[in-house]
Design a protein around this motif. Structure first.
Motif, short mmCIF file in Angstrom:
data_model
loop_
_atom_site.label_atom_id
_atom_site.label_comp_id
_atom_site.label_asym_id
_atom_site.label_seq_id
_atom_site.Cartn_x
_atom_site.Cartn_y
_atom_site.Cartn_z
N LYS A 36 0.81 -1.23 0.00
CA LYS A 36 0.00 0.00 0.00
C LYS A 36 0.84 1.27 0.00
O LYS A 36 0.31 2.35 -0.26
N MET A 37 2.11 1.14 0.34
CA MET A 37 2.95 2.34 0.41
C MET A 37 3.50 2.66 -0.98
O MET A 37 4.29 1.92 -1.54
N GLN A 38 3.12 3.78 -1.49
CA GLN A 38 3.44 4.11 -2.87
C GLN A 38 4.94 4.23 -3.14
O GLN A 38 5.44 3.74 -4.14
N SER A 39 5.63 4.91 -2.27
CA SER A 39 7.02 5.25 -2.59
C SER A 39 8.05 4.51 -1.75
O SER A 39 9.22 4.85 -1.77
N ALA A 40 7.59 3.48 -1.05
CA ALA A 40 8.53 2.70 -0.24
C ALA A 40 8.63 1.29 -0.77
O ALA A 40 7.73 0.79 -1.41
N SER A 41 9.76 0.64 -0.52
CA SER A 41 9.79 -0.80 -0.75
C SER A 41 10.47 -1.47 0.43
O SER A 41 10.91 -0.79 1.37
N CYS A 42 10.53 -2.77 0.42
CA CYS A 42 11.07 -3.54 1.53
C CYS A 42 12.46 -3.04 1.93
O CYS A 42 13.36 -2.93 1.09
N LEU A 43 12.65 -2.76 3.21
CA LEU A 43 13.94 -2.27 3.69
C LEU A 43 15.07 -3.22 3.32
O LEU A 43 16.14 -2.79 2.87
N VAL A 44 14.83 -4.51 3.49
CA VAL A 44 15.88 -5.49 3.23
C VAL A 44 16.18 -5.57 1.73
O VAL A 44 17.33 -5.74 1.33
N GLY A 45 15.16 -5.43 0.91
CA GLY A 45 15.38 -5.41 -0.52
C GLY A 45 16.22 -4.23 -0.96
O GLY A 45 17.14 -4.35 -1.77
N VAL A 46 15.92 -3.08 -0.39
CA VAL A 46 16.68 -1.87 -0.71
C VAL A 46 18.14 -2.04 -0.30
O VAL A 46 19.06 -1.75 -1.06
N LEU A 47 18.34 -2.53 0.92
CA LEU A 47 19.71 -2.76 1.39
C LEU A 47 20.40 -3.81 0.52
O LEU A 47 21.59 -3.67 0.20
N GLY A 48 19.66 -4.81 0.11
CA GLY A 48 20.23 -5.84 -0.74
C GLY A 48 20.73 -5.28 -2.06
O GLY A 48 21.76 -5.69 -2.59
N ALA A 49 19.99 -4.31 -2.59
CA ALA A 49 20.39 -3.69 -3.86
C ALA A 49 21.71 -2.95 -3.73
O ALA A 49 22.48 -2.84 -4.67
#
Lengths: 196, 196
Positions: free
Chosen positions: B99-112
């Motif tokens: 539901k959060m438009q401009s956020a994604s999974c914290l762990v996914g972001v860190l993984g990137a």
DNA sequence: GTCTATAAGATGATAGAC
DNA sequence: GTCTATCATCTTATAGAC
């Protein structure tokens, strides 16, 4: 018509190196100093080729996109095997990425940093995902009609599942450092759309 | 035993804000200055609570992990419905993210951004994915034995598909700015393991 | 706990010589 | 095309007063 304009030797090395490092670290973690060190030149020289970092980013994104879409066959109606071949060809760049231990999809990395990107890159990333989804939807839709694939629900939903799975797998693989992480995933995806 | 130690009011606000911004921009695009501005304090005050940025990162990752795993039920043998419920509960944090438009999974972001992270965060990210895969594998394996799920191949392969799909979808969703992007994907995933 | 002051280094970028 | 020199700004971080 999607040809990328030819670059000089240094500009070429810059794009290659920048792409490699961004795929490992993220856009914001790669600096002109990193590139200068790698190529044995000064940061000022980089600005001659790419005045702003966003110019480097745009060039690299376009190159990546050309590569990723280069194996996509035009979706002209054909027999079942032609659709299965098209699916396999779509996976060629993915399989290449799968083998790289510490890299993940450039567009996925940029997507993770989305809110911090310059506008041009934001637009490029959005468009990449849109184009990919459209192609996959047409491939799956035509392929199902031709008897190549079997799955429930509409083709667009399956296209989103496949694009998401590939993107997520490439991302997770990097953190796990496992070049074999995706092996079973590619098999599973095939089994989902080509059961039996 | 996995309780996160209580923090003061400012430290709490810092972790909340930092988490929110990282989920939008990435770890490397969030600075002490950003946090100070948001909270109306000075950067030096932040260092009192979190001496180094990696301390903030570790605290936020642990909090996120506690939240993401808080809805996981202990996998005691049960009837088919209990496994389906456990699957639904696993998805609660995912639906929240969707539901959060401009956020994604914290762990996914860190993984990137993996290669650019401090060692502690690298280890935390790897472990998150490992733990998630182990839980999902056991859930799918036990659930199939109990008649809750139907799928071909081994449970671990399906666990990897599901984890990857969720991760990829949450990532792509942010770039597309579409809070409904994941609706069909969650339906499709359910159809894949609960056909008919 | 929060502040001022300050530091050392990184960062993206420009001007102008060669 | 590449260099030296320089820049303003940002970034993480510390010392010490309040």
């Amino acid at each position: 018509m999607n040809e990328t304009k030819p670059l000089g030797k240094t500009a070429e090395a810059l794009t290659d190196t920048f792409m490699e490092l961004v795929m490992e670290r993220g856009y914001n973690a790669v600096s002109y100093a990193d590139l200068a060190k790698r190529l044995g030149i000064r940061t000022a020289s980089i600005h001659y080729h790419f005045p702003a970092k966003s110019d480097l980013g745009m060039t690299v994104l376009h190159r990546y996109q050309d590569g990723a879409f280069s194996t996509l066959e035009p979706l002209t109606p054909g027999d079942a095997q032609s659709y299965r071949d098209a699916f396999d060809n779509m996976l060629i760049p993915v399989r290449s990425l799968a083998k790289m231990q510490s890299a993940s999809c450039l567009v996925g990395v940029l997507g993770a940093e989305f809110a911090s990107l310059p506008d041009g890159l934001k637009a490029g990333v959005s468009q990449f995902f849109e184009t990919q989804q459209q192609y996959l939807t047409r491939l799956l839709s035509g392929g199902r009609d031709a008897g190549a694939f079997i799955f429930d629900g509409d083709a667009e939903a399956m296209a989103k599942v496949i694009a998401s799975t590939l993107q997520g797998a490439i991302l997770i693989k990097k953190s796990r450092g496992d070049v074999h992480y995706m092996d079973s995933i590619l098999d599973s995806l095939k089994a989902i759309i080509m059961p039996g």
